[in-house]
Design a protein around this motif. Structure first.
Motif, PDB file in Angstrom:
ATOM      1  N   ARG A  21       6.267  50.651 -71.208  1.00 12.97           N
ATOM      2  CA  ARG A  21       5.076  50.728 -70.787  1.00 12.97           C
ATOM      3  C   ARG A  21       5.027  50.979 -69.229  1.00 12.97           C
ATOM      4  O   ARG A  21       4.617  52.189 -68.790  1.00 12.97           O
ATOM      5  CB  ARG A  21       4.227  49.716 -71.024  1.00 12.97           C
ATOM      6  CG  ARG A  21       3.372  49.988 -72.195  1.00 12.97           C
ATOM      7  CD  ARG A  21       2.264  48.688 -72.187  1.00 12.97           C
ATOM      8  NE  ARG A  21       2.278  47.442 -71.342  1.00 12.97           N
ATOM      9  CZ  ARG A  21       2.792  46.347 -72.045  1.00 12.97           C
ATOM     10  NH1 ARG A  21       3.360  46.410 -73.449  1.00 12.97           N
ATOM     11  NH2 ARG A  21       2.929  45.392 -71.310  1.00 12.97           N
ATOM     12  N   ILE A  22       5.784  50.243 -68.459  1.00 11.26           N
ATOM     13  CA  ILE A  22       5.920  50.621 -67.173  1.00 11.26           C
ATOM     14  C   ILE A  22       6.749  51.987 -66.802  1.00 11.26           C
ATOM     15  O   ILE A  22       6.268  52.645 -65.862  1.00 11.26           O
ATOM     16  CB  ILE A  22       6.741  49.354 -66.452  1.00 11.26           C
ATOM     17  CG1 ILE A  22       6.023  48.101 -66.660  1.00 11.26           C
ATOM     18  CG2 ILE A  22       7.207  49.872 -64.981  1.00 11.26           C
ATOM     19  CD1 ILE A  22       6.827  46.922 -66.213  1.00 11.26           C
ATOM     20  N   SER A  23       7.674  52.330 -67.547  1.00  8.93           N
ATOM     21  CA  SER A  23       8.382  53.425 -67.447  1.00  8.93           C
ATOM     22  C   SER A  23       7.458  54.693 -67.570  1.00  8.93           C
ATOM     23  O   SER A  23       7.567  55.871 -66.771  1.00  8.93           O
ATOM     24  CB  SER A  23       9.492  53.378 -68.236  1.00  8.93           C
ATOM     25  OG  SER A  23      10.355  52.353 -67.913  1.00  8.93           O
ATOM     26  N   ILE A  24       6.733  54.742 -68.507  1.00  7.23           N
ATOM     27  CA  ILE A  24       5.713  55.655 -68.943  1.00  7.23           C
ATOM     28  C   ILE A  24       4.634  55.828 -67.796  1.00  7.23           C
ATOM     29  O   ILE A  24       4.405  57.173 -67.366  1.00  7.23           O
ATOM     30  CB  ILE A  24       5.073  55.602 -70.310  1.00  7.23           C
ATOM     31  CG1 ILE A  24       6.133  55.928 -71.437  1.00  7.23           C
ATOM     32  CG2 ILE A  24       3.982  56.570 -70.502  1.00  7.23           C
ATOM     33  CD1 ILE A  24       5.637  55.479 -73.048  1.00  7.23           C
ATOM     34  N   ILE A  25       4.048  54.830 -67.388  1.00 10.21           N
ATOM     35  CA  ILE A  25       3.020  54.871 -66.252  1.00 10.21           C
ATOM     36  C   ILE A  25       3.876  55.523 -65.053  1.00 10.21           C
ATOM     37  O   ILE A  25       3.384  56.006 -64.298  1.00 10.21           O
ATOM     38  CB  ILE A  25       2.681  53.325 -66.209  1.00 10.21           C
ATOM     39  CG1 ILE A  25       1.757  53.047 -67.400  1.00 10.21           C
ATOM     40  CG2 ILE A  25       1.732  53.396 -64.775  1.00 10.21           C
ATOM     41  CD1 ILE A  25       1.298  51.711 -67.392  1.00 10.21           C
ATOM     42  N   ASN A  26       4.987  54.967 -64.765  1.00  8.78           N
ATOM     43  CA  ASN A  26       5.714  55.456 -63.532  1.00  8.78           C
ATOM     44  C   ASN A  26       5.751  56.872 -63.598  1.00  8.78           C
ATOM     45  O   ASN A  26       5.695  57.590 -62.824  1.00  8.78           O
ATOM     46  CB  ASN A  26       6.899  54.669 -63.536  1.00  8.78           C
ATOM     47  CG  ASN A  26       7.671  55.139 -62.384  1.00  8.78           C
ATOM     48  OD1 ASN A  26       8.104  56.237 -61.983  1.00  8.78           O
ATOM     49  ND2 ASN A  26       8.078  53.922 -61.540  1.00  8.78           N
ATOM     50  N   GLY A  27       6.301  57.537 -64.786  1.00  7.42           N
ATOM     51  CA  GLY A  27       6.291  59.000 -65.163  1.00  7.42           C
ATOM     52  C   GLY A  27       5.387  59.915 -64.865  1.00  7.42           C
ATOM     53  O   GLY A  27       5.073  60.810 -64.309  1.00  7.42           O
ATOM     54  N   ILE A  28       4.230  59.230 -65.436  1.00  9.32           N
ATOM     55  CA  ILE A  28       2.819  59.875 -65.021  1.00  9.32           C
ATOM     56  C   ILE A  28       2.480  60.035 -63.681  1.00  9.32           C
ATOM     57  O   ILE A  28       1.994  60.670 -63.332  1.00  9.32           O
ATOM     58  CB  ILE A  28       1.584  58.891 -65.878  1.00  9.32           C
ATOM     59  CG1 ILE A  28       1.973  59.096 -67.505  1.00  9.32           C
ATOM     60  CG2 ILE A  28       0.196  59.724 -65.652  1.00  9.32           C
ATOM     61  CD1 ILE A  28       1.034  58.255 -68.497  1.00  9.32           C
ATOM     62  N   ASN A  29       2.500  58.932 -63.022  1.00  6.83           N
ATOM     63  CA  ASN A  29       2.162  58.785 -61.624  1.00  6.83           C
ATOM     64  C   ASN A  29       2.922  59.713 -60.679  1.00  6.83           C
ATOM     65  O   ASN A  29       2.818  60.176 -59.849  1.00  6.83           O
ATOM     66  CB  ASN A  29       2.184  57.179 -60.992  1.00  6.83           C
ATOM     67  CG  ASN A  29       1.177  56.403 -61.578  1.00  6.83           C
ATOM     68  OD1 ASN A  29       0.076  56.857 -61.899  1.00  6.83           O
ATOM     69  ND2 ASN A  29       1.348  55.203 -61.664  1.00  6.83           N
ATOM     70  N   ALA A  30       4.338  59.663 -60.845  1.00  2.76           N
ATOM     71  CA  ALA A  30       5.234  60.338 -60.424  1.00  2.76           C
ATOM     72  C   ALA A  30       5.056  61.809 -60.489  1.00  2.76           C
ATOM     73  O   ALA A  30       5.298  62.675 -59.721  1.00  2.76           O
ATOM     74  CB  ALA A  30       6.788  59.933 -60.518  1.00  2.76           C
ATOM     75  N   SER A  31       4.540  62.281 -61.583  1.00  2.00           N
ATOM     76  CA  SER A  31       4.540  63.885 -62.043  1.00  2.00           C
ATOM     77  C   SER A  31       3.558  64.527 -61.273  1.00  2.00           C
ATOM     78  O   SER A  31       3.768  65.569 -60.763  1.00  2.00           O
ATOM     79  CB  SER A  31       4.085  63.843 -63.401  1.00  2.00           C
ATOM     80  OG  SER A  31       2.702  63.261 -63.768  1.00  2.00           O
TER      81      SER A  31
END
Length: 121
Positions: A90-100
């Motif tokens: 979950r944390i990794s996916i949210i991080n990917g969304i924010n960094a995108s």
């Protein structure tokens, strides 16, 4: 995400490779974990048509590998490992969304507005 996690995964694998391999077999990505990652991607609205879909998938895999390493290192078992994996995915996916959407973050922090040539604003 792209520096800390790989370094930690590599360091732990060098220290206890047998235990990490054991955890990788016991809590394999294929099946339940992969299905959970897909559910989380869908939950956060990350479809295959999104430009950051692959980044989020890669981040989910990194989160899984990090979880396996940390749990093997700390000696966690069963539900604790499964819950740790879910949390990191979950944390990794949210991080990917924010960094995108880095351009939007920069504009927002500087009171600017992003203007795209293709009409998306």
């Amino acid at each position: 995400m792209e520096v800390y996690l790989p370094k930690t995964i590599e360091r732990i694998y060098k220290e206890i490779p047998e235990k990490v391999e054991e955890y990788l077999k016991k809590y394999s990505y294929e099946g339940q974990v992969e299905k959970y990652a897909q559910v989380m991607l869908k939950h956060y609205g990350v479809g295959r048509e999104k430009s950051y879909y692959q980044d989020c998938c890669s981040n989910a895999s990194l989160g899984y590998l990090y979880s396996i390493g940390r749990c093997a290192y700390c000696g966690y078992e069963d539900n604790h490992v499964k819950n740790y994996i879910k949390k990191m995915i979950r944390i990794s996916i949210i991080n990917g969304i924010n960094a995108s959407n880095e351009a939007a973050h920069i504009c927002r922090s500087n009171n600017l507005r992003a203007v795209y040539l293709d009409g998306l604003s």
